[in-house]
Design an enzyme around this catalytic site. Structure first.
Site, short mmCIF file in Angstrom:
data_model
loop_
_atom_site.label_atom_id
_atom_site.label_comp_id
_atom_site.label_asym_id
_atom_site.label_seq_id
_atom_site.Cartn_x
_atom_site.Cartn_y
_atom_site.Cartn_z
N LYS A 22 0.82 -1.22 0.00
CA LYS A 22 0.00 0.00 0.00
C LYS A 22 0.85 1.27 0.00
CE LYS A 22 -2.26 0.87 3.80
NZ LYS A 22 -1.72 -0.41 4.21
N THR A 37 4.02 1.53 -0.89
CA THR A 37 4.75 1.56 -2.16
C THR A 37 3.86 2.10 -3.28
OG1 THR A 37 6.04 -0.34 -1.43
CG2 THR A 37 6.10 0.16 -3.77
N ARG A 75 2.33 8.33 6.96
CA ARG A 75 2.62 8.30 8.39
C ARG A 75 4.11 8.01 8.63
NH1 ARG A 75 -0.75 3.53 10.07
NH2 ARG A 75 -0.23 3.00 7.92
N LYS A 108 7.19 -6.51 10.75
CA LYS A 108 6.72 -5.82 9.55
C LYS A 108 7.84 -5.09 8.82
CE LYS A 108 3.19 -2.47 8.09
NZ LYS A 108 4.08 -1.39 7.62
N ALA A 121 -3.36 1.47 12.45
CA ALA A 121 -4.77 1.41 12.05
C ALA A 121 -5.52 0.26 12.69
CB ALA A 121 -4.89 1.30 10.53
N PHE A 154 -3.33 -0.61 7.03
CA PHE A 154 -3.92 -1.95 6.91
C PHE A 154 -5.06 -1.96 5.89
CE2 PHE A 154 -1.97 -2.44 11.26
CZ PHE A 154 -0.97 -3.30 10.84
N PHE A 212 3.79 -8.60 -9.51
CA PHE A 212 4.98 -9.41 -9.28
C PHE A 212 5.35 -10.09 -10.59
CE2 PHE A 212 3.81 -8.52 -5.08
CZ PHE A 212 4.75 -8.97 -4.17
N TRP A 215 7.16 -0.75 -8.18
CA TRP A 215 8.29 -1.27 -7.40
C TRP A 215 9.54 -1.37 -8.28
CZ3 TRP A 215 12.00 -4.96 -7.26
CH2 TRP A 215 12.64 -5.19 -6.03
#
Length: 571
Positions: free
Chosen positions: A87, A89, A110, A121, A289, A317, A397, A425
């Protein structure tokens, strides 16, 4: 040492990719938004804070509203899985793509918490070619905001115990002190502690506990306040406990609110950094979140909206948590109206929701993707209940099969929702241009944004509405204590507050193992807490904890400093 050198020099690592970019001077980043150098307080050459007087001047002083310039785009996601969604990224990649299309774009994110950075994480600065920089600074101490919040919170804790020690003139009931200490690390051993041991010189023993800093009410207040005066007023309103006569005691009665504001003054100023492609990024505030409201600060968002054509922000999230709180809490309090929403998914994560184990995700399975799309569909449908237009960003991906991506498009076709495979990415903003074009089209269309429930709905009914409409639960099971506390909050005049749900991020239900789109479940609300200063009531569902623990193999074990000062192992 040989192994450490290999890790540090891995050209595919996020840290190595970020280190290969030469950032613009922060004044050049500000210039893109028309921010004069005199309005930036530098923290080195590549990060700065926005001066409060400049930020205040961006508001329409006649009406107290931000000038209606920028369009606001919310990036959210499906329920997270170990396969990853991306998210943050995607938020960064979309911001860069909008800049490439000629828009004056800004990103609002954030600040990372040290708990996840050293836990499971990892950091929160994006990945690959879609990162904010300086990545190492942001993931660690940054500009010290979270340390200031920790200090302000714990100053109030010290004042509470000091008040009791010196005679307890307020008649505080030590059994009913609700204010907890905080630290910005994961430490399960601190969830429940006893303070004041060691005899009369150390105060009176009482039960206490620690939350992680990003779950604190002080963090929420810093993110929701719109001025220093509002910050002080909110801190003063915080309820820290009750007297023996059951009267609620506010923070201002302890006499230290002014000192708390002094600690928070600099932290309250929004932070300005940049993406790897030089797009301005406001990174400010860091509430989780799943246990807090999960959005960056109102100050940063309003500043960005006054300066940019398009502002891309993310909420933590899945959309059942971060997006719902962004819309029902932040937008309600700040008077914001988003123009569009992006829901991020990956083929791999959808396969996990469709029942495929983590080790088998490399095998193409369009049927599993189609099954897992039930999770994606529910999030998209839920956002429609707020009146928002939606587009799906499929974070691509290299192993994704064409048939699997087509399964996602087919699942969204009857909803009239576009799906764009994004390669930000690997390619930065260039890899998200198709998504950016659709977002630009969506934000130009009028929408009927509205919150999910009205202010005057009873607190229990608000919780039931979220459970029914967003989680698709059949019912809410309130503990006896939670039901009684909700009635008490209403009797004290807090019935019009919105609700901040604290629930596992992994499922629509309170059971983290119930992936995809469970129905027929009950939501157990075991505890409710009042955040009078932040302006919401927290409802804790299931086994959710406000102080996380470290995993069996924490990321901290792989972080180290090279002889040249380069910090390796951050991700």
């Amino acid at each position: 040492m040989h192994q450490r050198t290999a890790i540090a020099l891995d050209p595919a690592s996020d840290a190595a990719i970020a280190a290969g970019v030469t950032p613009l001077p922060i004044e050049a980043v500000g210039e893109k938004l028309g921010i004069p150098a005199s309005a930036l307080y530098r923290y080195g050459p590549h990060k700065a804070k926005l001066a409060l007087d400049f930020a205040a001047g961006l508001a329409d002083t006649d009406h107290g509203e931000v000038r209606p310039r920028g369009r606001l785009v919310l990036v959210t996601a499906i329920n997270p899985t170990p396969a990853g969604e991306g998210k943050t990224t995607t938020t960064i990649g979309l911001g860069d793509a909008l800049s490439r299309l000629g828009a004056r774009a800004a990103v609002c994110l954030r600040e990372p918490s040290l708990g996840p950075v050293f836990g499971a994480k990892g950091g929160a600065t994006g990945g690959g070619r879609a990162q904010i920089i300086p990545m190492q600074d942001i993931n660690l101490h940054f500009t010290g905001d979270l340390h200031a919040i920790t200090a302000a919170n714990n100053l109030l804790s010290a004042l509470i115990d000091n008040h009791i020690h010196w005679g307890n003139a307020l008649d505080l009931d030590a059994r009913r002190i609700s204010w907890r200490r905080v630290m910005d690390l994961n430490d399960r051993a601190l969830r429940a502690v006893t303070v004041g041991l060691g005899g009369p010189a150390n105060g009176f023993p009482r039960e206490d506990g620690f939350d992680i800093t990003v779950a604190s009410e002080v963090m929420a207040i810093l993110c929701l306040a719109d001025s220093l005066a509002d910050l002080e007023a909110r801190l003063a309103r915080m309820v820290i406990g009750q007297t023996r006569g059951r009267r609620m005691v506010r923070a201002h009665e302890l006499g230290g609110v002014g000192a708390m504001v002094a600690l928070l003054r600099d932290a309250f100023q929004p932070n300005l950094v940049q993406t790897m492609e030089g797009t301005p990024a406001f990174v400010h505030g860091g509430p989780f979140a799943n246990i807090a409201h999960g959005c960056n600060s109102v100050m940063a968002t309003r500043s960005a909206l006054a300066l940019a054509d398009v502002v891309v922000t993310e909420a933590g999230f899945g959309a059942d948590l971060g997006a719902e709180k962004f819309l029902d809490i932040k937008c309600r309090q700040a008077g914001l109206a988003p123009d569009a929403a992006v829901v991020v998914a990956t083929v791999r994560a959808l396969k996990m929701h469709g029942g495929v184990p983590l080790k088998a995700l490399g095998t193409p399975d369009p049927e599993a993707v189609a099954r897992g799309c039930a999770n994606l569909r529910r999030h998209v449908e839920n956002l429609g209940k707020f009146g928002l237009p939606v587009v799906v960003a499929l974070n691509h991906f290299t192993g994704d099969a064409p048939a699997e991506m087509e399964a996602v498009r087919a699942a969204m076709a009857d909803l009239g929702v576009g799906v764009h495979a994004c390669a930000h990415w690997a390619r930065g903003g260039e890899g998200a241009l198709a998504l950016a074009r659709e977002v630009m089209a969506l934000v130009e269309r009028p929408n009927g944004f509205h919150v999910l429930y009205p202010d005057d709905m009873p607190l229990a009914a608000k919780i039931e509405t979220i459970a029914r409409e967003i989680y698709r639960a059949d019912r809410v099971d309130f503990s006896t204590a939670a039901a009684a506390r909700l009635k008490e909050f209403e009797a004290e005049g807090f019935g019009r507050l919105p609700v901040c749900m604290a629930k596992t991020q992994y499922s629509f239900s309170a059971d983290p193992a119930a992936r995809n789109a469970p129905t027929g479940h009950a939501l157990p609300v075991r505890e409710v807490r009042l955040s009078a200063g932040a302006g919401f009531v927290v409802a804790l569902a299931g086994d959710i904890m406000t102080m996380p623990g470290l995993p069996s193999a924490p990321a901290a074990a792989d972080i180290f400093v090279m002889p040249d000062g380069f910090i390796a192992g951050l991700s």
